[in-house]
Design an enzyme around this catalytic site. Structure first.
Site, PDB file in Angstrom:
ATOM      1  CE1 TYR A 238      -3.599  -4.402   2.470  1.00 34.42           C
ATOM      2  CE2 TYR A 238      -4.262  -2.387   1.350  1.00 34.42           C
ATOM      3  CZ  TYR A 238      -4.155  -3.131   2.515  1.00 34.42           C
ATOM      4  OH  TYR A 238      -4.589  -2.608   3.704  1.00 34.42           O
TER       5      TYR A 238
ATOM      6  CB  SER B 190       1.958  -4.302  -5.134  1.00 34.63           C
ATOM      7  OG  SER B 190       1.272  -3.202  -4.579  1.00 34.63           O
ATOM      8  CD  GLN B 191      -0.274  -7.471   1.128  1.00 34.99           C
ATOM      9  OE1 GLN B 191      -0.936  -6.976   2.028  1.00 34.99           O
ATOM     10  NE2 GLN B 191      -0.675  -8.555   0.461  1.00 34.99           N
TER      11      GLN B 191
ATOM     12  CG  ASP C 263       3.795   2.980  -8.516  1.00 34.21           C
ATOM     13  OD1 ASP C 263       2.624   3.256  -8.213  1.00 34.21           O
ATOM     14  OD2 ASP C 263       4.321   1.880  -8.274  1.00 34.21           O
TER      15      ASP C 263
ATOM     16  CG  HIS D 217       1.074   0.093  -8.391  1.00 34.55           C
ATOM     17  ND1 HIS D 217       2.179   0.148  -7.578  1.00 34.55           N
ATOM     18  CD2 HIS D 217       0.279  -0.875  -7.863  1.00 34.55           C
ATOM     19  CE1 HIS D 217       2.056  -0.726  -6.592  1.00 34.55           C
ATOM     20  NE2 HIS D 217       0.924  -1.368  -6.753  1.00 34.55           N
TER      21      HIS D 217
END
Length: 331
Positions: A103, A195-196, A285, A314
Site C-alpha cells: 500500500y 500486504s496490498q 499481525d 506485518h
C-alpha cells in the site's frame, strides 16, 4: 502472540462482512468492460540494465483511460544479438509472473525481478494507480479523496467508481498482456504480492482463473467489518474510521457502507481461484489481523498451502523470499 480467537476457530472462520446481492453481476460487468481494452503496450528502455535481463518501462491504457505503468523484465535471449523485448523472439515460450506492491509505495527495485528473469521467468510489476509509482488515477468520484484508497469512491452513488475495482481490473490486464507475448506460455502464469500486493494477487487469480500459481503474503483488503469491529483505527485501515467520522458519525448508513465495501473485499472473490495458492501469514499481525486473512483463505477451494509464523506480525517473514521463489519455480 495474541490471537482474536483460537487457531482451530480461525480455520473455520468465514468472515463477518456482507456480500452484495449483485456481486457476481458487478464483476461480470467489470470484466466485460475489461474485454474491450486493448492489449497493446508501449516499451521504454529503463535506466537500469543487466547483462542477464532486459529491463523496460511498460505502459498500457487501463479502464477509464488511465495510463498504467509496470516494470517489465525478461531474460536476455540466448540467440541473436540486439534482440529486444519488443521483438518477443525467444526459441521457446517460458513462464511469466506479475508482481504487486504494498500500500502507497511502488513496484520496487529492478533487482528482485532480475532474479526471476535469471530463472527464465518474465516479470511484470504493476504500479497501482495514484500511489507511489508512475500509474495515473484518472477516475473522478463524489465524496472524499482524503486519507486513502480503500474509501475512494465509497461516497459515490455508483459502485463502479470504487478505486479498487479499477486496480483489480489492472491486475487482470497485466496478466492478459503477459499472456499475449510470444515468448510467454499463457499456461504458465503466476502472481505474487505482499500486504496490498497479496490482496491483489488474490483478486487477480480470482478474476483471471487461468493464473496457475498465486503467492499471497498477509493480504490486505479483506473482511472490512471485522477490521472495524477490531477497532483497527490506525495504519492501513484508519481511513474506515475516518470515513465514518466525517460521513456517518451515528452509523445510520453502516449496513450500506459495509455492503458497498463488499464489492472490493477479497474474501468474496477467493472462491473463484482455480490455481494453486501459497499463503504466508504472521499470527501476530496487527495490521491485517489473522481472522481477516482466514476469512479469505478458508473460502479458497483450489489447492492451497498455508505457512504460519506464530510470533511474527506485518513484517518480513524468515525465508519469505526463498519460499516465494521456490513456489514460483514450479511454473
Amino acid at each position: 502472540m495474541n490471537l482474536e480467537m483460537p487457531l482451530e476457530q480461525l480455520y473455520q472462520y468465514k468472515g463477518s462482512s456482507p456480500k452484495p446481492d449483485d456481486y457476481d453481476q458487478y464483476w461480470e460487468r467489470a470484466l466485460t468492460e475489461l474485454d474491450e481494452q486493448s492489449l497493446d503496450y508501449e516499451l521504454v528502455p529503463a535506466e537500469f540494465q543487466s547483462p542477464i535481463a532486459e529491463c523496460y518501462h511498460l505502459y498500457f491504457t487501463g479502464v477509464g483511460g488511465a495510463k498504467v505503468h509496470a516494470k517489465y523484465v525478461k531474460s536476455t535471449p540466448m540467440t541473436g544479438e540486439g534482440a529486444t523485448a519488443s521483438t518477443d523472439t525467444c526459441s521457446s515460450a517460458g513462464a511469466g509472473v506479475v508482481q504487486f506492491h504494498g500500500y502507497s509505495v511502488d513496484s520496487g527495485d529492478w533487482s528482485d525481478k532480475v532474479t526471476l528473469a535469471a530463472h527464465g521467468i518474465t516479470v511484470l510489476a504493476l504500479d497501482c494507480r495514484g500511489q507511489g509509482g508512475l500509474s495515473q488515477d484518472t477516475v473522478s468520484v463524489q465524496g472524499m479523496t482524503l486519507r486513502g484508497h480503500v474509501v475512494r469512491g465509497l461516497g459515490d452513488s455508483d459502485p463502479d467508481r470504487l478505486y479498487y475495482r479499477n486496480v483489480f481490473l489492472d491486475t487482470v490486464q497485466c496478466v492478459r498482456i503477459l499472456m499475449s507475448m510470444a515468448h510467454v506460455d499463457e499456461n504458465r502464469i503466476g502472481v505474487q504480492g505482499v500486504s496490498q500486493g497479496g490482496a491483489l494477487a488474490v483478486a487477480c487469480a480470482a478474476l483471471e482463473p487461468r493464473v496457475k500459481l498465486a503467492v499471497c503474503v498477509y493480504p490486505f483488503l479483506s473482511d472490512y467489518k471485522k477490521v472495524w469491529q477490531s477497532s483497527l483505527t490506525a495504519s492501513a485501515y484508519e481511513e474506515l474510521a475516518y470515513f465514518f467520522r466525517i460521513y456517518d458519525p451515528n452509523h445510520k448508513r453502516e449496513d450500506e457502507i459495509f455492503n458497498k465495501l463488499g464489492y472490493i473485499d477479497i474474501q468474496n472473490l477467493a472462491e473463484r481461484i482455480r490455481g494453486k495458492v501459497l499463503w504466508l501469514m504472521g499470527l501476530s499481525d496487527p495490521i491485517c489481523p489473522p481472522s481477516t486473512q482466514f476469512a479469505a483463505y478458508n473460502k479458497i477451494t483450489a489447492e492451497k498451502e498455508l505457512l504460519l509464523y506464530h510470533e511474527f506480525g506485518h513484517e518480513y517473514l524468515p525465508g519469505q523470499g526463498d519460499h516465494m521463489l521456490q513456489f514460483l519455480l514450479k511454473l
